[in-house]
Design a protein around this motif. Structure first.
Motif, PDB file in Angstrom:
ATOM      1  N   LEU A  13     -11.228  50.799  92.303  1.00 44.35           N
ATOM      2  CA  LEU A  13     -11.813  51.901  93.067  1.00 44.35           C
ATOM      3  C   LEU A  13     -11.524  53.231  92.373  1.00 44.35           C
ATOM      4  CD1 LEU A  13     -10.964  50.653  96.649  1.00 44.35           C
ATOM      5  CD2 LEU A  13     -13.274  51.056  95.749  1.00 44.35           C
ATOM      6  N   GLY A  14     -10.324  53.361  91.819  1.00 44.68           N
ATOM      7  CA  GLY A  14      -9.976  54.566  91.069  1.00 44.68           C
ATOM      8  C   GLY A  14     -10.884  54.773  89.873  1.00 44.68           C
ATOM      9  N   MET A  15     -11.315  53.680  89.261  1.00 47.73           N
ATOM     10  CA  MET A  15     -12.233  53.787  88.129  1.00 47.73           C
ATOM     11  C   MET A  15     -13.565  54.392  88.571  1.00 47.73           C
ATOM     12  SD  MET A  15     -13.382  50.823  85.470  1.00 47.73           S
ATOM     13  CE  MET A  15     -11.675  50.714  84.933  1.00 47.73           C
ATOM     14  N   SER A  16     -14.044  54.001  89.756  1.00 50.59           N
ATOM     15  CA  SER A  16     -15.303  54.589  90.223  1.00 50.59           C
ATOM     16  C   SER A  16     -15.132  56.081  90.500  1.00 50.59           C
ATOM     17  CB  SER A  16     -15.823  53.851  91.457  1.00 50.59           C
ATOM     18  OG  SER A  16     -15.040  54.123  92.594  1.00 50.59           O
ATOM     19  N   LEU A  17     -13.949  56.469  90.971  1.00 47.06           N
ATOM     20  CA  LEU A  17     -13.675  57.901  91.172  1.00 47.06           C
ATOM     21  C   LEU A  17     -13.622  58.628  89.834  1.00 47.06           C
ATOM     22  CD1 LEU A  17     -10.921  57.562  93.920  1.00 47.06           C
ATOM     23  CD2 LEU A  17     -13.295  58.329  94.249  1.00 47.06           C
ATOM     24  N   PHE A  18     -13.025  57.979  88.837  1.00 45.51           N
ATOM     25  CA  PHE A  18     -12.950  58.564  87.501  1.00 45.51           C
ATOM     26  C   PHE A  18     -14.348  58.774  86.927  1.00 45.51           C
ATOM     27  CE2 PHE A  18     -12.428  57.792  82.824  1.00 45.51           C
ATOM     28  CZ  PHE A  18     -11.791  58.980  82.521  1.00 45.51           C
ATOM     29  N   TYR A  19     -15.226  57.804  87.116  1.00 42.46           N
ATOM     30  CA  TYR A  19     -16.610  57.950  86.643  1.00 42.46           C
ATOM     31  C   TYR A  19     -17.253  59.189  87.261  1.00 42.46           C
ATOM     32  CZ  TYR A  19     -16.688  53.070  84.877  1.00 42.46           C
ATOM     33  OH  TYR A  19     -16.470  51.901  84.207  1.00 42.46           O
ATOM     34  N   ALA A  20     -16.957  59.455  88.521  1.00 41.67           N
ATOM     35  CA  ALA A  20     -17.571  60.583  89.229  1.00 41.67           C
ATOM     36  C   ALA A  20     -16.921  61.921  88.886  1.00 41.67           C
ATOM     37  CB  ALA A  20     -17.503  60.348  90.736  1.00 41.67           C
ATOM     38  N   GLU A  21     -15.616  61.892  88.614  1.00 41.99           N
ATOM     39  CA  GLU A  21     -14.877  63.147  88.482  1.00 41.99           C
ATOM     40  C   GLU A  21     -14.694  63.611  87.040  1.00 41.99           C
ATOM     41  OE1 GLU A  21     -12.414  62.217  92.580  1.00 41.99           O
ATOM     42  OE2 GLU A  21     -11.396  61.966  90.664  1.00 41.99           O
ATOM     43  N   ASP A  22     -14.750  62.705  86.091  1.00 43.94           N
ATOM     44  CA  ASP A  22     -14.594  63.075  84.685  1.00 43.94           C
ATOM     45  C   ASP A  22     -15.975  63.435  84.128  1.00 43.94           C
ATOM     46  OD1 ASP A  22     -12.742  62.881  82.132  1.00 43.94           O
ATOM     47  OD2 ASP A  22     -14.674  61.939  81.626  1.00 43.94           O
ATOM     48  N   GLU A  23     -16.091  64.644  83.610  1.00 44.84           N
ATOM     49  CA  GLU A  23     -17.391  65.146  83.158  1.00 44.84           C
ATOM     50  C   GLU A  23     -18.030  64.248  82.100  1.00 44.84           C
ATOM     51  OE1 GLU A  23     -18.964  69.141  80.953  1.00 44.84           O
ATOM     52  OE2 GLU A  23     -17.492  69.408  82.565  1.00 44.84           O
ATOM     53  N   ALA A  24     -17.257  63.806  81.134  1.00 40.83           N
ATOM     54  CA  ALA A  24     -17.811  62.964  80.066  1.00 40.83           C
ATOM     55  C   ALA A  24     -18.238  61.593  80.598  1.00 40.83           C
ATOM     56  CB  ALA A  24     -16.798  62.804  78.932  1.00 40.83           C
ATOM     57  N   MET A  25     -17.439  61.018  81.491  1.00 40.64           N
ATOM     58  CA  MET A  25     -17.794  59.709  82.050  1.00 40.64           C
ATOM     59  C   MET A  25     -19.035  59.824  82.937  1.00 40.64           C
ATOM     60  SD  MET A  25     -15.928  57.493  80.673  1.00 40.64           S
ATOM     61  CE  MET A  25     -16.048  56.021  81.675  1.00 40.64           C
ATOM     62  N   ARG A  26     -19.109  60.898  83.713  1.00 39.07           N
ATOM     63  CA  ARG A  26     -20.307  61.105  84.541  1.00 39.07           C
ATOM     64  C   ARG A  26     -21.538  61.248  83.651  1.00 39.07           C
ATOM     65  NH1 ARG A  26     -22.434  62.453  89.342  1.00 39.07           N
ATOM     66  NH2 ARG A  26     -20.495  62.502  90.500  1.00 39.07           N
ATOM     67  N   ALA A  27     -21.439  62.050  82.614  1.00 39.83           N
ATOM     68  CA  ALA A  27     -22.581  62.256  81.725  1.00 39.83           C
ATOM     69  C   ALA A  27     -22.992  60.943  81.054  1.00 39.83           C
ATOM     70  CB  ALA A  27     -22.241  63.315  80.677  1.00 39.83           C
ATOM     71  N   PHE A  28     -22.013  60.157  80.604  1.00 43.41           N
ATOM     72  CA  PHE A  28     -22.319  58.871  79.966  1.00 43.41           C
ATOM     73  C   PHE A  28     -23.074  57.964  80.928  1.00 43.41           C
ATOM     74  CE2 PHE A  28     -21.103  54.397  79.531  1.00 43.41           C
ATOM     75  CZ  PHE A  28     -21.716  54.115  78.309  1.00 43.41           C
ATOM     76  N   HIS A  29     -22.523  57.762  82.118  1.00 42.34           N
ATOM     77  CA  HIS A  29     -23.152  56.848  83.067  1.00 42.34           C
ATOM     78  C   HIS A  29     -24.500  57.380  83.551  1.00 42.34           C
ATOM     79  CE1 HIS A  29     -19.112  55.160  83.039  1.00 42.34           C
ATOM     80  NE2 HIS A  29     -19.713  54.039  83.366  1.00 42.34           N
ATOM     81  N   ASP A  30     -24.567  58.664  83.837  1.00 37.40           N
ATOM     82  CA  ASP A  30     -25.817  59.231  84.325  1.00 37.40           C
ATOM     83  C   ASP A  30     -26.876  59.340  83.233  1.00 37.40           C
ATOM     84  OD1 ASP A  30     -24.904  59.317  86.909  1.00 37.40           O
ATOM     85  OD2 ASP A  30     -24.576  61.489  86.949  1.00 37.40           O
ATOM     86  N   SER A  31     -26.489  59.139  81.965  1.00 33.83           N
ATOM     87  CA  SER A  31     -27.497  59.100  80.903  1.00 33.83           C
ATOM     88  C   SER A  31     -28.390  57.872  81.057  1.00 33.83           C
ATOM     89  CB  SER A  31     -26.839  59.125  79.521  1.00 33.83           C
ATOM     90  OG  SER A  31     -26.199  57.897  79.228  1.00 33.83           O
ATOM     91  N   TYR A  32     -27.897  56.855  81.747  1.00 35.02           N
ATOM     92  CA  TYR A  32     -28.713  55.672  82.023  1.00 35.02           C
ATOM     93  C   TYR A  32     -29.659  55.916  83.200  1.00 35.02           C
ATOM     94  CZ  TYR A  32     -25.963  52.842  78.825  1.00 35.02           C
ATOM     95  OH  TYR A  32     -25.375  52.334  77.697  1.00 35.02           O
ATOM     96  N   HIS A  33     -29.155  56.607  84.198  1.00 32.36           N
ATOM     97  CA  HIS A  33     -29.947  56.906  85.397  1.00 32.36           C
ATOM     98  C   HIS A  33     -29.240  58.050  86.126  1.00 32.36           C
ATOM     99  CE1 HIS A  33     -31.870  56.477  89.304  1.00 32.36           C
ATOM    100  NE2 HIS A  33     -32.757  55.671  88.738  1.00 32.36           N
ATOM    101  N   PRO A  34     -29.992  59.044  86.618  1.00 27.14           N
ATOM    102  CA  PRO A  34     -29.342  60.197  87.262  1.00 27.14           C
ATOM    103  C   PRO A  34     -28.542  59.850  88.517  1.00 27.14           C
ATOM    104  CG  PRO A  34     -31.747  60.355  87.419  1.00 27.14           C
ATOM    105  CD  PRO A  34     -31.439  59.195  86.521  1.00 27.14           C
ATOM    106  N   LYS A  35     -28.741  58.671  89.074  1.00 23.78           N
ATOM    107  CA  LYS A  35     -27.991  58.268  90.269  1.00 23.78           C
ATOM    108  C   LYS A  35     -26.971  57.172  89.965  1.00 23.78           C
ATOM    109  CE  LYS A  35     -31.736  59.491  93.384  1.00 23.78           C
ATOM    110  NZ  LYS A  35     -32.688  59.019  94.372  1.00 23.78           N
ATOM    111  N   MET A  36     -26.730  56.904  88.679  1.00 27.52           N
ATOM    112  CA  MET A  36     -25.867  55.782  88.301  1.00 27.52           C
ATOM    113  C   MET A  36     -24.453  55.915  88.862  1.00 27.52           C
ATOM    114  SD  MET A  36     -25.516  52.854  86.711  1.00 27.52           S
ATOM    115  CE  MET A  36     -26.749  52.645  85.438  1.00 27.52           C
TER     116      MET A  36
END
Length: 140
Positions: free
Chosen positions: A89-112
Motif C-alpha cells: 500500500l505504501g508503494m501505491s502512495l509513493f507512486y502518487a506522492e513522488d513526482e518522478a514516479m507519478r510522471a512515469f506511471h501517468d506517461s502510460y495513462h493520465p489516470k494510471m
C-alpha cells in the motif's frame, strides 16, 4: 482506509513499512543484485500497457481482470522482495506522492496512478501472499 487522523496514521505506517522493508532488502541483497532489471522494466512496460487498455475500456479497479493485472504487478515487485500488505500500500502512495514516479506511471495513462492506487487497495484487502507485517496492523 478510514478517514481523517486514522487514515493518515495508517498511511504513515504504510509509508514507513515501504521504506523500512526496501532498506532491509537492499542491504540484504547488495542493492538487489539478484534482479534482472532490464527484464523487470520490460515486464512492467507490458503490464502497464495492458492496464492502460483496460482503463480505456472502462474497467474498474475491483474488476477480476484488473485484480489479475495487480497480482502480476505484485509478482514483479516480489522479484525484489516480498512486501508486507502495508509496504505494498505504501508503494501505491509513493507512486502518487513522488513526482518522478507519478510522471512515469501517468506517461502510460493520465489516470494510471489513481487507478493503480485504488486497484492496489482492493488487492491488499483481498489478497494473500504478503510478507509478515512490519508491525502495522493490516486494517486497510
Amino acid at each position: 482506509m478510514g478517514t481523517g487522523a486514522v487514515e493518515n496514521s495508517y498511511e504513515d505506517r504504510c509509508r514507513r513499512s515501504l521504506a523500512e522493508e526496501q532498506a532491509k532488502s537492499l542491504a540484504d541483497t547488495n542493492d538487489w543484485e539478484h534482479v534482472d532489471r532490464q527484464r523487470v522494466h520490460q515486464d512492467w512496460d507490458v503490464l502497464y500497457r495492458e492496464i492502460t487498455a483496460s482503463l480505456d475500456e472502462g474497467s474498474l479497479p475491483e474488476d477480476p481482470q484488473i485484480q489479475e493485472l495487480v497480482r502480476r504487478h505484485f509478482d514483479i515487485v516480489s522479484r525484489f522482495y516480498t512486501p508486507s500488505r502495508e509496504a505494498y500500500l505504501g508503494m501505491s502512495l509513493f507512486y502518487a506522492e513522488d513526482e518522478a514516479m507519478r510522471a512515469f506511471h501517468d506517461s502510460y495513462h493520465p489516470k494510471m496512478v489513481e487507478f493503480m492506487g485504488a486497484a492496489i487497495k482492493v488487492f491488499a484487502q483481498q489478497g494473500s501472499g504478503f510478507a509478515p507485517s512490519t508491525g502495522a496492523e493490516a486494517s486497510a
